[in-house]
Design a protein around this motif. Structure first.
Motif, PDB file in Angstrom:
ATOM      1  N   GLU A  44       0.773  -1.150   0.007  1.00  0.00           N
ATOM      2  CA  GLU A  44       0.055  -0.032   0.084  1.00  0.00           C
ATOM      3  C   GLU A  44       0.796   1.367  -0.126  1.00  0.00           C
ATOM      4  O   GLU A  44       1.934   1.212   0.397  1.00  0.00           O
ATOM      5  CB  GLU A  44      -1.075  -0.074   1.159  1.00  0.00           C
ATOM      6  N   ILE A  45       0.401   2.181  -0.427  1.00  0.00           N
ATOM      7  CA  ILE A  45       0.972   3.647  -0.328  1.00  0.00           C
ATOM      8  C   ILE A  45       0.218   4.487   0.837  1.00  0.00           C
ATOM      9  O   ILE A  45      -0.969   4.673   0.826  1.00  0.00           O
ATOM     10  CB  ILE A  45       0.966   4.360  -1.638  1.00  0.00           C
ATOM     11  N   TRP A  46       0.962   4.728   1.807  1.00  0.00           N
ATOM     12  CA  TRP A  46       0.443   5.361   2.819  1.00  0.00           C
ATOM     13  C   TRP A  46       0.708   6.902   2.807  1.00  0.00           C
ATOM     14  O   TRP A  46       1.709   7.446   2.273  1.00  0.00           O
ATOM     15  CB  TRP A  46       0.956   5.080   4.169  1.00  0.00           C
ATOM     16  N   ASN A  47      -0.211   7.959   3.557  1.00  0.00           N
ATOM     17  CA  ASN A  47       0.188   9.208   3.547  1.00  0.00           C
ATOM     18  C   ASN A  47       0.082   9.717   5.110  1.00  0.00           C
ATOM     19  O   ASN A  47      -0.234   8.669   5.804  1.00  0.00           O
ATOM     20  CB  ASN A  47      -0.490  10.075   2.707  1.00  0.00           C
ATOM     21  N   THR A  48      -0.017  11.086   5.207  1.00  0.00           N
ATOM     22  CA  THR A  48      -0.011  11.283   6.805  1.00  0.00           C
ATOM     23  C   THR A  48      -1.479  10.989   7.084  1.00  0.00           C
ATOM     24  O   THR A  48      -1.716  10.564   8.208  1.00  0.00           O
ATOM     25  CB  THR A  48       0.046  13.057   6.799  1.00  0.00           C
ATOM     26  N   ASP A  49      -2.538  11.335   6.493  1.00  0.00           N
ATOM     27  CA  ASP A  49      -3.942  10.919   6.690  1.00  0.00           C
ATOM     28  C   ASP A  49      -3.986   9.439   7.279  1.00  0.00           C
ATOM     29  O   ASP A  49      -4.717   9.068   8.180  1.00  0.00           O
ATOM     30  CB  ASP A  49      -4.809  11.438   5.752  1.00  0.00           C
ATOM     31  N   SER A  50      -3.696   8.433   6.383  1.00  0.00           N
ATOM     32  CA  SER A  50      -3.764   7.060   6.503  1.00  0.00           C
ATOM     33  C   SER A  50      -2.879   6.550   7.946  1.00  0.00           C
ATOM     34  O   SER A  50      -3.549   5.854   8.429  1.00  0.00           O
ATOM     35  CB  SER A  50      -3.436   6.292   5.364  1.00  0.00           C
ATOM     36  N   LEU A  51      -1.912   7.354   7.963  1.00  0.00           N
ATOM     37  CA  LEU A  51      -1.126   6.816   9.143  1.00  0.00           C
ATOM     38  C   LEU A  51      -1.795   7.445  10.618  1.00  0.00           C
ATOM     39  O   LEU A  51      -1.774   6.611  11.495  1.00  0.00           O
ATOM     40  CB  LEU A  51       0.315   7.459   9.209  1.00  0.00           C
ATOM     41  N   LEU A  52      -2.406   8.660  10.528  1.00  0.00           N
ATOM     42  CA  LEU A  52      -3.303   8.981  11.688  1.00  0.00           C
ATOM     43  C   LEU A  52      -4.511   7.862  11.732  1.00  0.00           C
ATOM     44  O   LEU A  52      -4.714   7.720  12.988  1.00  0.00           O
ATOM     45  CB  LEU A  52      -3.638  10.460  11.490  1.00  0.00           C
ATOM     46  N   ALA A  53      -5.009   7.499  10.875  1.00  0.00           N
ATOM     47  CA  ALA A  53      -6.025   6.744  11.012  1.00  0.00           C
ATOM     48  C   ALA A  53      -5.565   5.362  11.532  1.00  0.00           C
ATOM     49  O   ALA A  53      -6.731   4.690  12.307  1.00  0.00           O
ATOM     50  CB  ALA A  53      -6.753   6.562   9.605  1.00  0.00           C
ATOM     51  N   LEU A  54      -4.382   5.225  11.355  1.00  0.00           N
ATOM     52  CA  LEU A  54      -4.042   3.708  11.870  1.00  0.00           C
ATOM     53  C   LEU A  54      -3.350   3.910  13.281  1.00  0.00           C
ATOM     54  O   LEU A  54      -2.910   2.888  13.855  1.00  0.00           O
ATOM     55  CB  LEU A  54      -2.829   3.400  10.902  1.00  0.00           C
ATOM     56  N   MET A  55      -3.053   5.102  13.959  1.00  0.00           N
ATOM     57  CA  MET A  55      -2.485   5.047  15.154  1.00  0.00           C
ATOM     58  C   MET A  55      -3.293   4.413  16.112  1.00  0.00           C
ATOM     59  O   MET A  55      -2.319   3.897  16.756  1.00  0.00           O
ATOM     60  CB  MET A  55      -2.323   6.549  15.327  1.00  0.00           C
ATOM     61  N   SER A  56      -4.329   4.076  16.212  1.00  0.00           N
ATOM     62  CA  SER A  56      -5.125   3.502  17.429  1.00  0.00           C
ATOM     63  C   SER A  56      -4.588   1.972  17.391  1.00  0.00           C
ATOM     64  O   SER A  56      -4.400   1.468  18.392  1.00  0.00           O
ATOM     65  CB  SER A  56      -6.442   3.465  17.148  1.00  0.00           C
ATOM     66  N   ALA A  57      -4.031   1.547  16.429  1.00  0.00           N
ATOM     67  CA  ALA A  57      -3.839   0.038  16.190  1.00  0.00           C
ATOM     68  C   ALA A  57      -2.194  -0.042  16.663  1.00  0.00           C
ATOM     69  O   ALA A  57      -1.702  -1.251  16.704  1.00  0.00           O
ATOM     70  CB  ALA A  57      -3.607  -0.507  14.523  1.00  0.00           C
ATOM     71  N   THR A  58      -1.459   1.090  16.629  1.00  0.00           N
ATOM     72  CA  THR A  58      -0.222   1.101  16.938  1.00  0.00           C
ATOM     73  C   THR A  58       0.121   1.581  18.420  1.00  0.00           C
ATOM     74  O   THR A  58       1.409   1.520  18.809  1.00  0.00           O
ATOM     75  CB  THR A  58       0.954   2.028  15.978  1.00  0.00           C
ATOM     76  N   LEU A  59      -0.706   1.910  19.204  1.00  0.00           N
ATOM     77  CA  LEU A  59      -0.640   2.329  20.849  1.00  0.00           C
ATOM     78  C   LEU A  59      -0.016   1.165  21.474  1.00  0.00           C
ATOM     79  O   LEU A  59      -0.292   0.028  21.317  1.00  0.00           O
ATOM     80  CB  LEU A  59      -1.900   2.621  21.376  1.00  0.00           C
ATOM     81  N   GLY A  60       1.024   1.661  22.042  1.00  0.00           N
ATOM     82  CA  GLY A  60       1.836   0.504  22.895  1.00  0.00           C
ATOM     83  C   GLY A  60       2.737  -0.192  22.244  1.00  0.00           C
ATOM     84  O   GLY A  60       3.802  -0.917  22.967  1.00  0.00           O
ATOM     85  N   ARG A  61       2.994  -0.151  21.015  1.00  0.00           N
ATOM     86  CA  ARG A  61       4.027  -0.919  20.325  1.00  0.00           C
ATOM     87  C   ARG A  61       5.269  -0.286  20.717  1.00  0.00           C
ATOM     88  O   ARG A  61       5.511   0.918  20.955  1.00  0.00           O
ATOM     89  CB  ARG A  61       3.779  -1.038  18.739  1.00  0.00           C
ATOM     90  N   LYS A  62       6.402  -1.110  20.549  1.00  0.00           N
ATOM     91  CA  LYS A  62       7.789  -0.836  20.717  1.00  0.00           C
ATOM     92  C   LYS A  62       8.626  -1.348  19.566  1.00  0.00           C
ATOM     93  O   LYS A  62       8.282  -2.445  19.180  1.00  0.00           O
ATOM     94  CB  LYS A  62       8.285  -1.017  22.151  1.00  0.00           C
ATOM     95  N   TRP A  63       9.563  -0.263  18.882  1.00  0.00           N
ATOM     96  CA  TRP A  63      10.265  -0.884  17.888  1.00  0.00           C
ATOM     97  C   TRP A  63      11.859  -0.600  18.575  1.00  0.00           C
ATOM     98  O   TRP A  63      12.273   0.301  19.050  1.00  0.00           O
ATOM     99  CB  TRP A  63       9.965  -0.207  16.619  1.00  0.00           C
ATOM    100  N   SER A  64      12.614  -1.308  17.618  1.00  0.00           N
ATOM    101  CA  SER A  64      14.237  -1.275  18.036  1.00  0.00           C
ATOM    102  C   SER A  64      14.870  -1.085  16.611  1.00  0.00           C
ATOM    103  O   SER A  64      14.795  -1.920  15.810  1.00  0.00           O
ATOM    104  CB  SER A  64      14.701  -2.401  18.692  1.00  0.00           C
ATOM    105  N   VAL A  65      15.645   0.067  16.326  1.00  0.00           N
ATOM    106  CA  VAL A  65      16.013   0.495  15.144  1.00  0.00           C
ATOM    107  C   VAL A  65      17.496   0.064  15.409  1.00  0.00           C
ATOM    108  O   VAL A  65      18.283   0.504  16.130  1.00  0.00           O
ATOM    109  CB  VAL A  65      15.849   1.961  14.614  1.00  0.00           C
ATOM    110  N   ASN A  66      17.951  -0.579  14.319  1.00  0.00           N
ATOM    111  CA  ASN A  66      19.260  -1.205  14.449  1.00  0.00           C
ATOM    112  C   ASN A  66      19.895  -1.272  12.911  1.00  0.00           C
ATOM    113  O   ASN A  66      19.413  -0.992  12.121  1.00  0.00           O
ATOM    114  CB  ASN A  66      19.368  -2.748  14.864  1.00  0.00           C
ATOM    115  N   GLU A  67      21.310  -1.492  13.110  1.00  0.00           N
ATOM    116  CA  GLU A  67      22.188  -1.560  11.816  1.00  0.00           C
ATOM    117  C   GLU A  67      21.793  -0.146  10.916  1.00  0.00           C
ATOM    118  O   GLU A  67      21.860  -0.749   9.767  1.00  0.00           O
ATOM    119  CB  GLU A  67      21.987  -2.840  11.417  1.00  0.00           C
ATOM    120  N   GLU A  68      21.779   1.004  11.397  1.00  0.00           N
ATOM    121  CA  GLU A  68      21.663   2.106  10.712  1.00  0.00           C
ATOM    122  C   GLU A  68      22.694   2.543   9.878  1.00  0.00           C
ATOM    123  O   GLU A  68      24.006   2.299  10.067  1.00  0.00           O
ATOM    124  CB  GLU A  68      21.380   3.167  11.556  1.00  0.00           C
ATOM    125  N   ARG A  69      22.521   2.806   8.629  1.00  0.00           N
ATOM    126  CA  ARG A  69      23.387   3.251   7.661  1.00  0.00           C
ATOM    127  C   ARG A  69      22.957   4.788   7.133  1.00  0.00           C
ATOM    128  O   ARG A  69      21.740   4.742   6.769  1.00  0.00           O
ATOM    129  CB  ARG A  69      23.579   2.534   6.583  1.00  0.00           C
TER     130      ARG A  69
END
Length: 142
Positions: free
Chosen positions: A67-92
């Motif tokens: 899918e192609i997401w934009n700001t509005d579609s991410l805002l609509a998705l935010m309730s599904a991401t509450l409480g999630r945690k991510w770890s960003v590793n191996e950055e380049r």
């Protein structure tokens, strides 16, 4: 002689006025790129729509899950991401002037069964860093 002197004086004044001039779009640092990405995930995890809007450019778009997401579609998705945690590793990170490209391995912590390969384009404009584009490819853990 008077024209040359006057021209030199005008040129000197113009140069003197520009000595303290800061470019409108100053160079971005690696730290600014990583901080912007961290704030993006923080906003999603906390349901902070204001922070999310602050981290995304007006023309932001994202490729994920076919899918192609934009700001509005991410805002609509935010309730599904509450409480999630991510770890960003191996950055380049690659920096060119006011633009930073970051690629990284994103490991889900909560829930722990998800991970992605991602890359983002972050731009610094008028002192603010914004995510312009993000691409996410989900890795299926065995």
């Amino acid at each position: 002689m008077k024209k040359t002197t006057l021209s030199s004086l005008i040129l000197l004044l113009l140069l003197a006025c520009d000595v303290n001039h800061t470019p409108k779009n100053a160079a971005i640092s690696e730290k600014e790129v990583t901080t912007c990405i961290e704030q993006f995930f923080e906003a999603l995890a906390n349901g902070d729509s204001l922070l999310l809007k602050q981290t995304l450019s007006k023309d932001f778009y994202m490729f994920e899950h076919d899918e192609i997401w934009n700001t509005d579609s991410l805002l609509a998705l935010m309730s599904a991401t509450l409480g999630r945690k991510w770890s960003v590793n191996e950055e380049r990170i690659t920096i060119i002037d006011n633009t930073g490209h970051i690629s990284y391995f994103n490991q889900g912590i909560i829930p722990p069964d998800r991970s992605w390969l991602e890359s983002a384009l972050v731009v610094k404009e008028n002192g603010s860093t914004k995510v312009v584009f993000l691409h996410s490819t989900k890795l299926y853990l065995k």
